[in-house]
Design an enzyme around this catalytic site. Structure first.
Site, short mmCIF file in Angstrom:
data_model
loop_
_atom_site.label_atom_id
_atom_site.label_comp_id
_atom_site.label_asym_id
_atom_site.label_seq_id
_atom_site.Cartn_x
_atom_site.Cartn_y
_atom_site.Cartn_z
N SER A 46 0.83 -1.21 0.00
CA SER A 46 0.00 0.00 0.00
C SER A 46 0.87 1.26 0.00
CB SER A 46 -0.90 0.01 1.23
OG SER A 46 -1.65 -1.19 1.31
N1 SAH Z 1 -0.85 -4.34 3.91
C1 SAH Z 1 -0.18 -4.92 2.79
C2 SAH Z 1 -0.96 -4.71 1.53
C3 SAH Z 1 -1.08 -5.96 0.75
S1 SAH Z 1 -2.22 -5.91 -0.59
C4 SAH Z 1 1.24 -4.40 2.71
O1 SAH Z 1 1.63 -3.57 3.51
O2 SAH Z 1 1.97 -4.88 1.84
C5 SAH Z 1 -3.60 -6.72 0.10
C6 SAH Z 1 -3.44 -8.17 0.43
O3 SAH Z 1 -4.72 -8.68 0.81
C7 SAH Z 1 -2.96 -9.07 -0.71
O4 SAH Z 1 -1.76 -9.68 -0.35
C8 SAH Z 1 -4.10 -10.10 -0.86
O5 SAH Z 1 -3.65 -11.39 -1.17
C9 SAH Z 1 -4.74 -10.03 0.51
N2 SAH Z 1 -6.11 -10.55 0.59
C10 SAH Z 1 -7.14 -10.39 -0.28
N3 SAH Z 1 -8.22 -11.03 0.16
C11 SAH Z 1 -7.88 -11.60 1.35
C12 SAH Z 1 -8.57 -12.43 2.30
N4 SAH Z 1 -9.84 -12.81 2.12
N5 SAH Z 1 -7.90 -12.83 3.40
C13 SAH Z 1 -6.61 -12.48 3.61
N6 SAH Z 1 -5.91 -11.73 2.75
C14 SAH Z 1 -6.53 -11.30 1.63
#
Ligand code: SAH
Length: 258
Positions: free
Chosen positions: A105
């Site tokens: 993010s």
């Molecule tokens: N906070 C993270 C952002 C990652 S992007 C960072 O700092 O890098 C969002 C993430 O949510 C992705 O890795 C995706 O795989 C995950 N995601 C999507 N749906 C999800 C679910 N139902 N349960 C857990 N993770 C999920």
């Protein structure tokens, strides 16, 4: 438990870009950063601290005010959560690919959401649930402002990557979970705060159920206008209050694991 690859090299900062055509042509390198003479020894924090401080000053100029969030954004080395080819962009206010079609993010969005979670309070949050660990960056920032953080990721490859990334830091109050965050994590409930880094059609009921009374949830979700906006849900003694804020662009919330 999976063993980490032995001595996996961590990106030094700033990294020397490979010679030849750049793999990411669209992005400009950090402004005014002279080309490094040599790859810095691993773990040398001074240069990244200055660039990170500049990033945080920009976030403050855009409205970031909470001292705990400022301190957390200064403390967590974002460049350690991105691939070495992207290290020079780690302190730009941009999302970056982290593999498997997902992104880390934007720092301004991480700061904004955590500031919303803190809700004006100046003591640490209690237990926090994060849905979407990704590379683990936001989880690490959260661990600075909360007593305990549970972070769930549905993609095994990213769950493992976050574990590797975080091995460098000592974060005893952060628990990484592999699973479907759509159902939350009931064993840790109730949570003082819940934050999602992926956006669905709506806020899953399980999250609201697992929020403590007095707790706050911040997540992207599709609004009546069909746009993805930040949504704040406050659980009060008299009921749930939902507030829609600005438009955002998060990766989709998906069910199941992969
Ligand atoms: N906070 C993270 C952002 C990652 S992007 C960072 O700092 O890098 C969002 C993430 O949510 C992705 O890795 C995706 O795989 C995950 N995601 C999507 N749906 C999800 C679910 N139902 N349960 C857990 N993770 C999920």
């Amino acid at each position: 438990m999976k063993q980490p690859p032995a001595n996996r090299p961590r990106p030094a900062f700033p990294a020397r870009l490979p010679s030849g055509p750049a793999p990411q042509p669209a992005r400009k390198p950090l402004a005014a950063t002279p080309a490094p003479q040599a790859v810095l020894p691993q773990g040398l924090g001074m240069d990244s601290a200055a660039v990170r401080a500049a990033m945080v000053r920009k976030l403050q100029a855009q409205g970031l005010a909470h001292p705990m969030v400022v301190a957390a954004m200064l403390a967590v080395e974002r460049h350690r959560f991105v691939d070495s080819a992207l290290v020079n962009q780690a302190y730009e206010d941009t999302s970056l690919p982290i593999g498997l079609g997902q992104t880390i993010s934007k720092p301004s969005v991480v700061a904004r959401m955590i500031e919303l979670l803190l809700h004006g309070r100046h003591d640490k949050l209690g237990r926090v649930l994060e849905i979407g660990t990704g590379c683990g960056y936001q989880a690490a920032v959260l661990s600075q402002v909360a007593r305990e953080v549970y972070s769930i990721e549905r993609l095994k490859g990213l769950h493992d990557k976050a574990r590797d990334n975080l091995r460098h830091f000592r974060v005893p109050n952060l628990h990484l979970l592999f699973g479907d965050g759509m159902v939350g994590f009931a064993r840790g409930a109730p949570y003082a705060a819940i934050i999602a880094a992926a956006g669905g059609e709506d806020i899953p009921a399980a999250w609201v159920d697992q929020l403590a009374v007095g707790g706050r949830l911040v997540a992207p979700a599709v609004t009546a206008q069909g746009r993805q906006n930040l949504v704040v849900v406050d659980k009060t003694p008299t009921g749930v209050v939902r507030t829609e804020l600005e438009a955002v662009h998060f990766v989709p919330l998906k069910s199941g694991i992969a």
